[in-house]
Design a protein around this motif. Structure first.
Motif, PDB file in Angstrom:
ATOM      1  N   ASP A 156      27.661  -9.563  -7.989  1.00  0.00           N
ATOM      2  CA  ASP A 156      27.615 -11.023  -8.111  1.00  0.00           C
ATOM      3  C   ASP A 156      28.975 -11.649  -8.416  1.00  0.00           C
ATOM      4  O   ASP A 156      29.048 -12.834  -8.774  1.00  0.00           O
ATOM      5  N   PRO A 248      23.273 -13.068  -7.904  1.00  0.00           N
ATOM      6  CA  PRO A 248      23.419 -13.335  -9.341  1.00  0.00           C
ATOM      7  C   PRO A 248      22.651 -12.345 -10.217  1.00  0.00           C
ATOM      8  O   PRO A 248      21.477 -12.072  -9.988  1.00  0.00           O
ATOM      9  N   GLY A 249      23.352 -11.826 -11.202  1.00  0.00           N
ATOM     10  CA  GLY A 249      22.749 -10.900 -12.145  1.00  0.00           C
ATOM     11  C   GLY A 249      22.890  -9.444 -11.772  1.00  0.00           C
ATOM     12  O   GLY A 249      22.623  -8.565 -12.593  1.00  0.00           O
ATOM     13  N   ARG A 250      23.305  -9.165 -10.550  1.00  0.00           N
ATOM     14  CA  ARG A 250      23.527  -7.787 -10.125  1.00  0.00           C
ATOM     15  C   ARG A 250      25.023  -7.499 -10.192  1.00  0.00           C
ATOM     16  O   ARG A 250      25.797  -7.957  -9.359  1.00  0.00           O
ATOM     17  N   LYS A 251      25.421  -6.765 -11.204  1.00  0.00           N
ATOM     18  CA  LYS A 251      26.846  -6.548 -11.438  1.00  0.00           C
ATOM     19  C   LYS A 251      27.429  -5.484 -10.515  1.00  0.00           C
ATOM     20  O   LYS A 251      28.501  -5.663  -9.939  1.00  0.00           O
TER      21      LYS A 251
END
Length: 383
Positions: A156, A248-251
């Motif tokens: 993200d 978003p939120g998935r690094k």
């Protein structure tokens, strides 16, 4: 060369720092660092624990106290620097992509093999203990016949139109961004773990933002934020992959499931301390550790007890340690070489072509780089 190979790192950013930590963890010395300027090199030398700052990448390559050249610079510079390092007789670790064109990747592969130098590309996800465990178990036949290979790689860090970096520019990063940057990692991991090779792909690329803000102005973007693809393998399996740098939120969620007729094997890089094995009558999450993994490959890279996760830097450390062992004459199993970098370039080219033409594309193999180079040259002459 001394008994302990000495490193020279070209590039002062995030990846240069990762390489520096891995060199030190392997017990090796960083002789010099080079960057865009003398000031950046001097600052990085202090941070990386290097002995000195070189005045230029070329000066670093020429140094007598540098045995292994680490190339951690923007993609478009890789080929030129790698050629110079090979010509100087140095071992090379070049960040992926090895090059932004098939021709350059193929040429570098040929040059390295002809020169007899160790030349590696950091496909470091191969070095997770859980991945090696899955590979050994699949090779032994525990999965049965693999028929479905699927997964995703989601990040993200570009979720926002004001987020940008040099990779967004195709002149610096290449024609593909999301797939060329992280999708090739998944493909390398799948092929390494299963023994299958992708032979055909159908791909679609997409962008969350058609423009991104750079220097206070919005500019059009040519490279993709994400890609989806279907593929077939040389052993009769089919598969799918979803890649995104705007989730978003998935690094850094690299996930796979390799499904066989007897068992499936699943791994999630954001939770690297377990390997999931599924069967029709049961499923289990095997904790990673030298006492709990059963295969030689898994135990070799598991250096901590279960419950103490080994992560990305640990895998990078293992990759660099194996590369330096190869420089000293050993033959570590599964070391990713320039030939694997060429493979990634071929996959990227097939993806870009498939997305542009909206058609299935064959993926060429790397068995004979010299013949591949001749074919590529002939194709260019016909254009």
């Amino acid at each position: 060369m001394t008994s302990t190979p000495r490193a020279g790192i070209i590039g002062t950013g995030f990846m240069g720092a990762v390489h520096s930590r891995a060199v030190r963890a392997a017990g090796n010395t960083i002789s010099a660092v080079a960057g865009r300027s003398q000031a950046s090199a001097e600052a990085a030398a202090a941070t990386f624990g290097a002995r000195t700052a070189a005045e230029s990448p070329e000066a670093l390559i020429a140094r007598d106290d540098v045995d292994v050249v680490h190339i951690c610079t923007p993609n478009a510079t890789h080929a030129d620097l790698a050629r110079k390092a090979i010509a100087a007789g140095k071992a090379v670790i070049c960040e992926k992509p090895l090059a932004t064109s098939i021709e350059d990747a193929n040429d570098l592969t040929c040059l390295a093999e002809q020169a007899g130098v160790v030349a590696a590309v950091p496909f470091v996800y191969r070095f997770y203990p859980a991945v090696r465990e899955a590979r050994d178990r699949i090779t032994s036949g525990e999965a049965g016949r693999l028929w479905l290979l699927h997964g995703s790689y989601l990040q993200d860090w570009l979720a926002g139109e004001d987020e940008t970096i040099w990779r967004v520019d195709s002149k610096l990063g290449g024609a593909s961004r999301a797939f060329g940057d992280i999708g090739v990692h998944w493909c390398d991991l799948m092929e390494f773990t299963t023994g299958h090779q992708i032979t055909r792909i159908m791909a679609k690329t997409s962008r969350a933002y058609e423009q991104r803000e750079t220097g206070g102005t919005l500019s059009s973007v040519a490279t993709e934020d994400g890609a989806t693809l279907l593929f077939e393998t040389d052993k009769g399996a089919t598969g799918s992959l979803v890649v995104s740098q705007v989730s978003p939120g998935r690094k850094n969620r690299l996930w796979f499931s390799f499904d066989g007729t007897e068992a499936s094997f699943s791994f999630n890089q954001e939770r690297p301390d377990t390997l999931h094995i599924g069967r029709t009558d049961s499923s289990s999450n095997i904790p990673v550790g030298p006492q709990t993994l059963s295969s030689p490959g898994g135990r070799r890279y598991a250096i901590l007890p279960p419950g103490h996760p080994q992560g990305y830097q640990d895998s990078f450390n293992a990759f660099v340690a194996d590369t330096y062992a190869a420089v000293q004459g050993q033959a570590p199993d599964g070391l990713p070489t320039f030939r694997d970098g060429l493979r990634a370039a071929l996959l990227t080219d097939a993806l870009v072509t498939s997305a542009a033409q909206e058609s299935w594309q064959d993926v060429r193999g790397t068995d004979n780089p010299l013949e591949l180079l001749k074919a590529s040259s002939a194709s260019e002459r016909q254009k």
